[in-house]
Design a protein around this motif. Structure first.
Motif, PDB file in Angstrom:
ATOM      1  N   GLN A  22     -27.869 -20.462   3.912  1.00 41.10           N
ATOM      2  CA  GLN A  22     -26.813 -21.071   2.584  1.00 41.10           C
ATOM      3  C   GLN A  22     -26.530 -22.476   3.291  1.00 41.10           C
ATOM      4  O   GLN A  22     -25.492 -22.330   3.869  1.00 41.10           O
ATOM      5  CB  GLN A  22     -25.362 -20.277   2.378  1.00 41.10           C
ATOM      6  CG  GLN A  22     -24.358 -20.467   1.273  1.00 41.10           C
ATOM      7  CD  GLN A  22     -22.980 -20.405   0.765  1.00 41.10           C
ATOM      8  OE1 GLN A  22     -22.654 -19.495   1.690  1.00 41.10           O
ATOM      9  NE2 GLN A  22     -23.176 -20.169  -0.171  1.00 41.10           N
ATOM     10  N   ASP A  26     -25.057 -26.433  -0.760  1.00 37.92           N
ATOM     11  CA  ASP A  26     -25.411 -25.592  -1.481  1.00 37.92           C
ATOM     12  C   ASP A  26     -23.580 -25.165  -1.580  1.00 37.92           C
ATOM     13  O   ASP A  26     -22.556 -24.460  -2.958  1.00 37.92           O
ATOM     14  CB  ASP A  26     -25.723 -24.702  -1.096  1.00 37.92           C
ATOM     15  CG  ASP A  26     -27.394 -23.612  -1.371  1.00 37.92           C
ATOM     16  OD1 ASP A  26     -27.594 -24.908  -1.924  1.00 37.92           O
ATOM     17  OD2 ASP A  26     -28.031 -23.213  -0.406  1.00 37.92           O
ATOM     18  N   LEU A  27     -22.947 -24.722  -0.386  1.00 36.93           N
ATOM     19  CA  LEU A  27     -21.094 -24.968  -0.228  1.00 36.93           C
ATOM     20  C   LEU A  27     -20.724 -26.222  -0.652  1.00 36.93           C
ATOM     21  O   LEU A  27     -19.852 -26.223  -2.240  1.00 36.93           O
ATOM     22  CB  LEU A  27     -21.083 -24.772   0.690  1.00 36.93           C
ATOM     23  CG  LEU A  27     -21.384 -24.040   2.258  1.00 36.93           C
ATOM     24  CD1 LEU A  27     -21.294 -23.834   2.620  1.00 36.93           C
ATOM     25  CD2 LEU A  27     -20.671 -22.509   1.664  1.00 36.93           C
ATOM     26  N   ARG A  30     -20.707 -25.703  -4.746  1.00 42.65           N
ATOM     27  CA  ARG A  30     -18.953 -24.546  -5.219  1.00 42.65           C
ATOM     28  C   ARG A  30     -17.910 -25.703  -5.496  1.00 42.65           C
ATOM     29  O   ARG A  30     -17.278 -25.419  -5.878  1.00 42.65           O
ATOM     30  CB  ARG A  30     -18.644 -23.900  -4.700  1.00 42.65           C
ATOM     31  CG  ARG A  30     -20.664 -23.207  -4.871  1.00 42.65           C
ATOM     32  CD  ARG A  30     -20.429 -21.501  -3.884  1.00 42.65           C
ATOM     33  NE  ARG A  30     -19.199 -21.148  -4.133  1.00 42.65           N
ATOM     34  CZ  ARG A  30     -18.919 -19.705  -3.475  1.00 42.65           C
ATOM     35  NH1 ARG A  30     -19.612 -19.851  -2.342  1.00 42.65           N
ATOM     36  NH2 ARG A  30     -17.629 -19.288  -3.368  1.00 42.65           N
ATOM     37  N   ILE A  34     -13.480 -24.544  -6.783  1.00 40.24           N
ATOM     38  CA  ILE A  34     -12.760 -24.379  -6.448  1.00 40.24           C
ATOM     39  C   ILE A  34     -11.317 -23.934  -6.452  1.00 40.24           C
ATOM     40  O   ILE A  34     -10.407 -25.447  -6.503  1.00 40.24           O
ATOM     41  CB  ILE A  34     -12.360 -23.978  -5.146  1.00 40.24           C
ATOM     42  CG1 ILE A  34     -13.934 -23.426  -4.132  1.00 40.24           C
ATOM     43  CG2 ILE A  34     -11.874 -23.510  -3.521  1.00 40.24           C
ATOM     44  CD1 ILE A  34     -14.395 -22.267  -4.410  1.00 40.24           C
ATOM     45  N   THR A 130     -14.985 -22.921  -0.257  1.00 40.29           N
ATOM     46  CA  THR A 130     -14.730 -21.792  -0.878  1.00 40.29           C
ATOM     47  C   THR A 130     -14.068 -20.456  -0.883  1.00 40.29           C
ATOM     48  O   THR A 130     -14.489 -19.484  -1.748  1.00 40.29           O
ATOM     49  CB  THR A 130     -16.974 -22.118  -0.746  1.00 40.29           C
ATOM     50  OG1 THR A 130     -17.079 -21.278   0.530  1.00 40.29           O
ATOM     51  CG2 THR A 130     -16.945 -23.619  -0.981  1.00 40.29           C
TER      52      THR A 130
END
Length: 259
Positions: A22, A26-27, A30, A34, A130
């Motif tokens: 990951q 990718d984080l 997101r 959140i 996240t």
């Protein structure tokens, strides 16, 4: 190599492997979705003495602390008995923690959570966001001055609170120079694991005006808490002494009973 140096070396290997699965990108993708979590410092300052109650299975110094271990139930006990926040260990190799424990606690309580980790990479900061953290631990002894300043800025940019941990005068000065407004004084030397409340008594006088001061480790009695408050601490972080009791939540209430 000290214990802290070994843990951080292992952590860099662990994070590199996780980034293969990951990525930081990718984080970051997101992050807009959140939900913002409750304010960490505001929660600590809302009572005469804030309590960050810790959830952890084991530690290098204490070995196995609690078995059986139900992180969600422990955290709910803390919240019901006046804890301001919950600290959850992310390291698995040395502390038996990790994502599963953090998620279990996050789903069980509404109070702020501290992402208690040996942060050596920006990936971990995005990961903390996240996961639903309100604050992220930074250990001065594990970071260069450049890393410390950079990580503080990255954490604040994500609307999280850096809790900057020190254990001696040199580290306290480094934390102050980095511009932190929330300092944790660890009474346990992470290089030797020797613990004494004298560390807080010595370093608290150096804290800048307006800084939120947290005393960490080795806090066992209500009398300890009174002494730390008189020394200038606004909050305490306690794990082992609570987790060894039959009912950790009730032990948390007792710890605060003289404040």
């Amino acid at each position: 190599m000290s214990i802290l140096e070994q843990i951080c070396a292992d952590k860099r290997v662990e994070v590199a492997a996780r980034k293969e699965i990951q990525t930081l990108g990718d984080l970051q993708a997101r992050l807009p979705a959140i939900e913002k979590r409750p304010d960490f410092v505001k929660a600590l300052r809302a009572t005469p003495m804030g309590l960050i109650a810790e959830v952890k299975r084991r530690s290098p110094s204490a070995g196995l602390i609690r078995d059986p271990f139900d992180p969600a139930a422990i955290a709910q006990g803390y919240e019901a008995n006046g804890a301001s926040a919950v600290s959850c260990l992310m390291d698995h190799k040395y502390f038996g923690g990790g994502d599963d424990d953090f998620c279990a606690v996050r789903g069980a309580v509404g109070i702020p959570m501290l992402y208690k980790e040996f942060v050596v990479d920006s990936w971990q900061i995005a990961h903390a966001k996240t996961m639903g953290a309100s604050a992220v631990l930074l250990i001065v002894g594990a970071l260069t001055d450049k890393e410390l300043v950079s990580f503080i800025a990255e954490i604040k940019a994500l609307e999280l609170q850096p809790l900057v941990e020190v254990h001696d005068r040199e580290e306290m000065l480094r934390a102050i120079d980095a511009g932190t407004d929330c300092i944790g004084i660890n009474n346990r030397n992470l290089k030797t694991f020797v613990t004494t409340l004298d560390t807080t008594f010595e370093l608290a006088v150096m804290a800048p005006a307006g800084c939120t001061l947290v005393s960490e480790s080795g806090i066992k009695t209500p009398e300890d808490v009174v002494e730390l408050k008189l020394a200038g601490a606004h909050a305490i972080l306690v794990g082992e002494s609570l987790l060894r009791e039959p009912a950790p939540g009730e032990a948390a209430a007792h710890l605060l009973s003289l404040i």
